[in-house]
Enzyme design. Structure first.
Site, PDB file in Angstrom:
ATOM      1  N   GLU A 105       0.830  -1.210   0.000  1.00 10.82           N
ATOM      2  CA  GLU A 105       0.000   0.000   0.000  1.00 10.82           C
ATOM      3  C   GLU A 105       0.866   1.261   0.000  1.00 10.82           C
ATOM      4  O   GLU A 105       0.555   2.238  -0.671  1.00 10.82           O
ATOM      5  CB  GLU A 105      -0.948  -0.015   1.201  1.00 10.82           C
TER       6      GLU A 105
ATOM      7  N   GLU B  24      -3.556  -9.820   3.821  1.00  5.37           N
ATOM      8  CA  GLU B  24      -4.460  -9.467   4.940  1.00  5.37           C
ATOM      9  C   GLU B  24      -5.584 -10.470   5.143  1.00  5.37           C
ATOM     10  O   GLU B  24      -5.937 -10.809   6.272  1.00  5.37           O
ATOM     11  CB  GLU B  24      -5.060  -8.065   4.715  1.00  5.37           C
TER      12      GLU B  24
END
Ligand code: NAD
Length: 715
Positions: free
Chosen positions: A115, A137
């Site tokens: 990210e 995740e």
């Protein structure tokens, strides 16, 4: 600046090298102030031409701070949300600057690391095995909350992003480039920073270079947004398909799909906020806490050697002897040879041993056909396996693992006969699935070098090995077995000796409870469906067929001979059902031509009709929740008993072992972790209810009350 090194060169290019305190760069509490300070400084520069973001660690950036994440509660949800938004706001400031940012990815960029890279305009990665890219995740019950879901959709579209976001796939840089997650790769680390700089120079007059796709007017999401008829048609089906896959037990994948759908429907910044909100909600769930605990903290503990004796030099296995080239022995030979270990595969005849080696050849041919290995390498692996019926070939083995029939007399006999072939100080391992190691070791002249090394079937696929320490087993033998397990790239749990150890004993309760439900008259399809509904990979009756009723009968007879039958509880109901199935109807399980199910040639199966006549009582009604809980709680209770009686040495071994060895539902974080988030008091109360309705086997073990009184969790 402490943690982020800021270096501006004569061409106006700033290189920020992240070197945070500790072994990795991560989104620890220190991260946000560091990034904020760096970005403010960049914004204040007046002749800035571009920015390179890289790392001084071996990983680029390790992602979210799981220690903080696991503490999320409804009470701190607002702060949590605000923190997420604050970090994303700094990412947005980077994206809005008029100069381009390049992420020079020198090591793994996973989750928050990716990210951070996505907040840069251009991403170049070193194309090395050491570099992995992806969003793991979901495997921790979370979603990429730092812009990953929304940006993933903008870059790859709904279809393209699916495997990354919902399956948590991690890939090599070249694959990430094909997917559109990064732009370029370099073949050596030395080229990385020069190439980043060169790209900035090449693009110094290109205004578009500093504009992200999501800020580019007219940018089209690959495959289209929600107005695209195909996408519009796909969305409702995707939700249903996902539910079918997760059985509604995993909140993260469905929230990821929700956010992805939002990204296709609303503007970028709104979608980003929706992502933060869903991330905040997920972090509070019991499932996320369970999965983070098991798959991050406890997995690291187990694989990091917490159960390995300290102060013993690393042990490298060079030559392993495998006795018995049957189903298990042939698999153990394959995984050992794949790890580069010389293998002697011995059976009672040359023919049987050759057949065992042929199994490896088959698996290797498949790898070659799929392009996952070249022929030369496959040939080299195969050449490591010597099939034989000759005892002398075992000379010099530093490890011998026996995988002959599950018969204590036979195992004693081959121990006496073949132990002398071990090299000086060599270790003898038994792959028994049930027999106590201490008793098996009675035939050994070196009981301190005797240990259980319990594999799971199919050996080449199952990631776990259960190491069993007998009464006399030495630390040196344990270290050897542990290191061998790591050498063959499997996860070792270490348990103390006991009938059925941890995994077989606990797994046995699932089968037993399923069989009890059958004998009570419940519809067999319902039993297996509710086993799966709880998150077990296969229903109890179907899995009983797979391991075979016949094997259960043999083990039960052996235990009767040893005087330990029903040591862990009343097995008479299952014994009765098994006896009826085998003795009266010749149904010993799948391998024996069918059991509870009938098996067709095309691989499909249906319930054996005789089962209805024998057991089914339509008038019997048991609440679904009771059925689910009976199937799950029996296993949880048995795991707790293993912990209470020191069969399990650590909670981590219990959780990881239950998930990887017996297929305990991943949402539980393992059979013991389940109790932590269910609540110890609630668990005890529910056990009492089940015990009152269905029998004493459901009483919570005393260790739960002890923990409760101490105000502790199972950690
Ligand atoms: P199997 O019947 O497929 O293979 C046993 C092999 O041992 C046969 O090839 C047989 O010829 C050979 N053998 C018998 N006596 C021998 C001797 N004296 N010397 C050399 N070889 C001899 O059995 P399996 O399923 O591979 O199980 C082997 C062991 O592994 C058992 O102890 C079993 O409990 C254990 N185990 C099995 C599983 C499973 O899922 N099948 C899982 C874990 C552990």
């Amino acid at each position: 600046m402490n943690g982020f090194n800021y270096d501006k060169d004569a061409d106006g290019v700033v290189t920020i090298t992240m070197d945070m305190e500790g072994p990795v760069n991560s989104m620890s509490p220190a991260f946000q102030p560091l990034l904020e300070e760096a970005v403010s400084k960049l914004e204040a520069e007046n002749d800035l031409k571009g920015v390179i973001l890289t790392s001084a660690k071996s990983t680029f950036f390790a992602g979210g701070d799981l220690k903080t994440l696991v503490q999320a509660t409804p009470e701190n949800a607002e702060d949590f949300f605000n923190n997420v938004e604050a970090i994303k706001a700094i990412f947005r400031r980077m994206e809005k600057m008029p100069v381009p940012f390049v992420a020079a990815i020198n090591g793994a960029a996973l989750g928050g690391g990716l990210e951070l890279a996505l907040a840069c305009n251009y991403r170049i990665a070193w194309d090395s095995k050491a570099v992995q890219i992806g969003f793991p995740e979901v495997t921790l019950g979370l979603l990429p909350g730092g812009g990953g879901v929304v940006k993933g959709i903008y870059l790859m579209g709904l279809m393209g992003a699916n495997e990354y976001l919902i399956e948590g796939k991690r890939v090599a840089p070249s694959k990430a480039q094909q997917a559109g997650l990064i732009h370029e790769t370099v073949s050596s680390l030395d080229e990385l920073l020069p190439r980043a700089k060169a790209w900035l120079v090449e693009n110094s007059d290109n205004e578009a270079a500093s504009v992200q796709p999501w800020d580019t007017q007219g940018y089209k999401i690959p495959g289209g947004n929600a107005n695209n008829p195909q996408v519009a048609q796909m969305l409702p089906a995707a939700t249903a398909m996902l539910y079918q896959k997760t059985r509604g037990l995993m909140p993260a994948p469905s929230k990821i799909l929700d956010v992805a759908t939002s990204a296709l429907r609303v503007d970028f910044d709104t979608a980003m906020r929706i992502e933060s909100r869903n991330f905040t909600a997920l972090a509070q769930t019991a499932v996320a806490k369970n999965m983070i605990t098991a798959f991050f903290f406890q997995m690291n503990q187990v694989n990091g050697g917490a159960s390995r004796p300290k102060n013993i030099e690393p042990q490298v296995t060079k030559k392993v002897g495998i006795l018995g080239a049957g189903m298990m022995g042939q698999g153990i030979a394959y995984v050992s040879a794949m790890a580069g270990i010389e293998v002697v595969l011995k059976d009672i005849s040359q023919e049987a041993a050759d057949k065992g080696k042929a199994y490896s050849e088959q698996l290797l041919n498949k790898r070659v056909a799929k392009g996952r290995m070249n022929e030369e390498k496959a040939g080299a692996v195969l050449a490591l396996i010597t099939p034989t019926a000759d005892n002398d070939a075992l000379s010099g083995c530093d490890l011998i693992i026996e995988a002959v029939f599950e018969n204590i007399k036979l195992k004693h006999q081959i121990t006496e006969e073949l132990e002398p072939y071990l090299a000086e100080g060599g270790v003898w391992g038994s792959n028994t699935s049930t027999l106590p190691i201490t008793e098996l070791a009675e035939a050994s002249k070196n009981a301190e070098n005797f240990i259980g090394i319990h594999f799971f079937s199919p050996v080449d696929k199952m990631p776990l090995v259960e190491i069993i320490v007998g009464e006399k087993t030495s630390d040196a033998a344990l270290a050897k077995a542990f290191d061998y397990t790591k050498q063959i790239r499997k996860t070792p749990i270490v348990v103390n000796d006991s009938l059925g150890f941890f995994t077989s004993r606990t797994f046995g309760t699932y089968i037993d409870e399923g069989t009890r439900l059958l004998s009570e008259g419940l519809h067999p399809v319902k039993i297996d469906n509710l086993g799966k509904a709880v998150g077990m990979p296969v229903g109890p009756l179907a899995v009983f067929d797979e391991v075979s009723l016949e094997l259960n009968r043999k083990a039960d007879e052996t235990w009767a001979e040893m005087g330990v039958r029903d040591k862990w509880g009343d097995g008479s109901v299952t014994r009765g059902v098994v006896s009826t199935m085998i003795n009266d109807h010749g149904r010993g399980g799948r391998y024996h031509g069918g059991g509870f199910y009938e098996y067709r040639e095309d691989g499909s199966k249906t319930i054996w009709p005789g089962l209805y006549d024998l057991f089914y009582k339509p008038e019997v009604a048991i609440a679904d929740q009771d059925i689910r809980d009976r199937l799950l709680f029996r296993q949880v209770i048995e795991a707790l008993k293993c912990l209470e009686t020191n069969v399990l040495r650590t909670v981590a071994d219990g959780n990881i072992g239950s998930i990887m060895g017996i297929g305990a539902p991943v949402w539980t974080g393992g059979l013991i972790q389940f109790v932590n988030t269910y609540g110890l008091a609630q668990f005890t109360a529910r056990c009492d209810e089940l015990a009152a309705a269905y029998g004493d086997r459901f009483h919570a073990p005393g260790i739960v009350a002890e923990k409760l009184a101490a105000g502790e969790l199972f950690a």
